[in-house]
Design an enzyme around this catalytic site. Sequence first.
Site, PDB file in Angstrom:
ATOM      1  N   CYS A  24       4.588 -32.544  36.468  1.00  0.00           N
ATOM      2  CA  CYS A  24       6.029 -32.513  36.736  1.00  0.00           C
ATOM      3  C   CYS A  24       6.307 -32.376  38.229  1.00  0.00           C
ATOM      4  O   CYS A  24       5.684 -31.565  38.915  1.00  0.00           O
ATOM      5  CB  CYS A  24       6.632 -31.336  35.982  1.00  0.00           C
ATOM      6  SG  CYS A  24       8.395 -31.213  36.218  1.00  0.00           S
ATOM      7  N   CYS A  77      11.388 -25.344  38.910  1.00  0.00           N
ATOM      8  CA  CYS A  77      12.124 -25.096  37.673  1.00  0.00           C
ATOM      9  C   CYS A  77      11.427 -23.966  36.934  1.00  0.00           C
ATOM     10  O   CYS A  77      10.233 -23.778  37.060  1.00  0.00           O
ATOM     11  CB  CYS A  77      12.126 -26.392  36.866  1.00  0.00           C
ATOM     12  SG  CYS A  77      11.925 -26.232  35.118  1.00  0.00           S
ATOM     13  N   CYS A  79       8.053 -24.145  33.057  1.00  0.00           N
ATOM     14  CA  CYS A  79       6.597 -24.090  32.854  1.00  0.00           C
ATOM     15  C   CYS A  79       5.953 -23.191  33.899  1.00  0.00           C
ATOM     16  O   CYS A  79       6.375 -23.161  35.050  1.00  0.00           O
ATOM     17  CB  CYS A  79       5.983 -25.480  33.002  1.00  0.00           C
ATOM     18  SG  CYS A  79       6.527 -26.649  31.751  1.00  0.00           S
ATOM     19  N   CYS A 106      11.433 -34.705  31.911  1.00  0.00           N
ATOM     20  CA  CYS A 106      10.728 -33.435  31.729  1.00  0.00           C
ATOM     21  C   CYS A 106       9.488 -33.738  30.899  1.00  0.00           C
ATOM     22  O   CYS A 106       9.602 -34.094  29.725  1.00  0.00           O
ATOM     23  CB  CYS A 106      11.631 -32.440  31.013  1.00  0.00           C
ATOM     24  SG  CYS A 106      10.733 -30.964  30.507  1.00  0.00           S
ATOM     25  N   GLN A 154      11.745 -24.692  14.793  1.00  0.00           N
ATOM     26  CA  GLN A 154      10.692 -24.290  15.726  1.00  0.00           C
ATOM     27  C   GLN A 154      10.564 -25.436  16.724  1.00  0.00           C
ATOM     28  O   GLN A 154      10.772 -26.592  16.365  1.00  0.00           O
ATOM     29  CB  GLN A 154       9.366 -24.092  14.976  1.00  0.00           C
ATOM     30  CG  GLN A 154       9.423 -23.029  13.888  1.00  0.00           C
ATOM     31  CD  GLN A 154       9.230 -21.614  14.427  1.00  0.00           C
ATOM     32  OE1 GLN A 154       9.087 -21.410  15.624  1.00  0.00           O
ATOM     33  NE2 GLN A 154       9.264 -20.649  13.540  1.00  0.00           N
ATOM     34  N   TYR A 181      13.438 -12.073   8.116  1.00  0.00           N
ATOM     35  CA  TYR A 181      13.861 -12.886   9.272  1.00  0.00           C
ATOM     36  C   TYR A 181      13.600 -14.361   8.919  1.00  0.00           C
ATOM     37  O   TYR A 181      12.874 -15.069   9.612  1.00  0.00           O
ATOM     38  CB  TYR A 181      13.103 -12.504  10.544  1.00  0.00           C
ATOM     39  CG  TYR A 181      13.070 -11.023  10.829  1.00  0.00           C
ATOM     40  CD1 TYR A 181      14.103 -10.407  11.526  1.00  0.00           C
ATOM     41  CD2 TYR A 181      12.003 -10.236  10.391  1.00  0.00           C
ATOM     42  CE1 TYR A 181      14.077  -9.041  11.781  1.00  0.00           C
ATOM     43  CE2 TYR A 181      11.972  -8.875  10.637  1.00  0.00           C
ATOM     44  CZ  TYR A 181      13.008  -8.286  11.338  1.00  0.00           C
ATOM     45  OH  TYR A 181      12.972  -6.944  11.587  1.00  0.00           O
ATOM     46  N   GLU A 236      17.987 -12.721   6.031  1.00  0.00           N
ATOM     47  CA  GLU A 236      18.399 -13.329   7.296  1.00  0.00           C
ATOM     48  C   GLU A 236      19.804 -12.852   7.652  1.00  0.00           C
ATOM     49  O   GLU A 236      20.663 -12.718   6.775  1.00  0.00           O
ATOM     50  CB  GLU A 236      18.326 -14.869   7.144  1.00  0.00           C
ATOM     51  CG  GLU A 236      18.996 -15.680   8.195  1.00  0.00           C
ATOM     52  CD  GLU A 236      18.455 -15.477   9.606  1.00  0.00           C
ATOM     53  OE1 GLU A 236      17.241 -15.453   9.804  1.00  0.00           O
ATOM     54  OE2 GLU A 236      19.299 -15.338  10.515  1.00  0.00           O
ATOM     55  N   ASP A 264       8.874 -12.408  10.661  1.00  0.00           N
ATOM     56  CA  ASP A 264       8.954 -13.341  11.797  1.00  0.00           C
ATOM     57  C   ASP A 264      10.193 -12.974  12.616  1.00  0.00           C
ATOM     58  O   ASP A 264      11.170 -13.731  12.662  1.00  0.00           O
ATOM     59  CB  ASP A 264       9.018 -14.790  11.276  1.00  0.00           C
ATOM     60  CG  ASP A 264       8.968 -15.812  12.400  1.00  0.00           C
ATOM     61  OD1 ASP A 264       8.825 -15.421  13.570  1.00  0.00           O
ATOM     62  OD2 ASP A 264       9.090 -17.022  12.104  1.00  0.00           O
ATOM     63  N   CYS A 297       6.608 -14.362  18.602  1.00  0.00           N
ATOM     64  CA  CYS A 297       6.528 -15.168  19.828  1.00  0.00           C
ATOM     65  C   CYS A 297       6.460 -14.248  21.050  1.00  0.00           C
ATOM     66  O   CYS A 297       6.568 -14.722  22.175  1.00  0.00           O
ATOM     67  CB  CYS A 297       7.696 -16.141  19.914  1.00  0.00           C
ATOM     68  SG  CYS A 297       9.265 -15.312  19.901  1.00  0.00           S
TER      69      CYS A 297
END
Length: 467
Positions: A71, A77, A80, A157, A279, A308, A329, A381, A408
């Site tokens: 990139c 930016c 990443c 991108c 996702q 979740y 949820e 999750d 995550c």
Amino acid sequence: MNKNDIITDTVLRIGMNGEGILSHEGKTVFVPFSLTGEKIQFKVLKVESKIAYGKLLEVYTPADCRVRPRCKVFGKCGGCQLQHMGYAAQLKVKEEIIRVCFKKIAGLDVDVKPAIKCTKTYGYRNKLQLPVQYTDEGTKIGFYAENSHRVVPIKDCPINPEWTSGIINAFEKYISEFNIKGYDFKTNEGDLREISVKDVGGNLIITAVITNKPLKGVNRLIDLLKEQLKSEFSLFLNINNTLSNVIYGKEFILKYGPPEYILDTRGIKHKIGVKSFMQVNDEIAYKLYSCVKEMIGDNDDTVVINAYSGAGLLTAILAKNSKHVIGIEIVEEAVDCANKLAKSNGLSEKITNYLGKVEDIMPDIITNETAKGNKLCLVLDPPRKGCDIRVINSIIESGVEKIIYVSCKPSTLARDVGLLVGSLEYINGEIKRVNDYKERYIIRCVKPFDMFPQTKHVETLVCLERK
Ligand SMILES: C[S@@+](CC[C@H](N)C(=O)[O-])C[C@H]1O[C@@H](n2cnc3c(N)ncnc32)[C@H](O)[C@@H]1O
């Protein structure tokens, strides 16, 4: 060490944010975009009592794993952090980040399995979010620079599919032809705030987030998108005139194309609309859900609680081979979506979806299901902040045999697993390390899934079994 000093030293290891870490004059120095073993020159940007931050100026001895970033705005930016690192090294770094989190936060030595790779290390994202900003130099489409509200303009991108440049070209032409003004967050003025795109199996759902002014020339925008894109697409307008950072306002107006597209994941047909959660990486989401299913196994005698549960895709996948699945949820639309999904796939009898907070609802569900004599398995999750302590306590008090925790964020995952296992205790609002503890749960597996190649982020699955 002082601000603006120019220093030469060798990088010792990679930190939690993917930056190189070295030790100089007794301080730990963080230098982004440097790699382990590299002799580098850096400029000191900030000095604190024990730590300092530097800007990489030169690499004298490049590491073997150093590669050329694809990139043009890598480093400018904020998207990443690892494009300068070969893919095998990126996976090792992510495995190490998880290992270090478990050790430092929960005092646990865990055997982190090799990360599940993504075959597409670029062009893998199915979601794109582009702020459109008005500045003295005119209107810019791009990404925010790290920790800032300044847009770095981009033309494409590389971690997004090739349609990205078509979207940007179409909007740039449209902005210039109709003199459209990007959003100015200082004055809350402008025409166009944000462009967002979802790739649903090759079909695009495009949303232009606007302020409350009517948008000029929408038909021309549709024509420009048709010229630039090979794929089928829908265009929505969303009106957001709030001063907040929230991306969408309540109202979505369909201007072109179908409102939804259908995806088939592990035999479950699901409609994805403009508000549906997805996702970001289809391949890794598939691998992750398959792994969760495999770990639960074909258990006609087990009730699975999917806490979740989002829009219910995993709930539906798990329902095929379980006695019953209970989804919980907090977002009403997601629960509606999960109920429709269960119905359209003939799974309504095997699924119950609850609307509400896991911390409020799950304790009673566990008590009721246990009283019925049902064998329970729990899938967690949660969002990045992890589970509420009431969720953890209700699990500890329950007899849940197996927990599959998907996360995550390695740091909150390590904290919650520490609390479940017993190496951490929550006492008077504080989390404390326990030295001699009786293990409540055994960690059977810690598996990273590389949902986000080229970035510092990683998805992790942990399987725990009651001791
Ligand atoms: C990381 S997403 C997981 C989505 C889902 N498991 C999937 O794979 O599509 C976390 C979900 O938890 C929901 N959520 C956040 N806090 C919650 C809470 N306290 N109780 C119930 N759901 C919550 C969010 O709305 C979101 O859908």
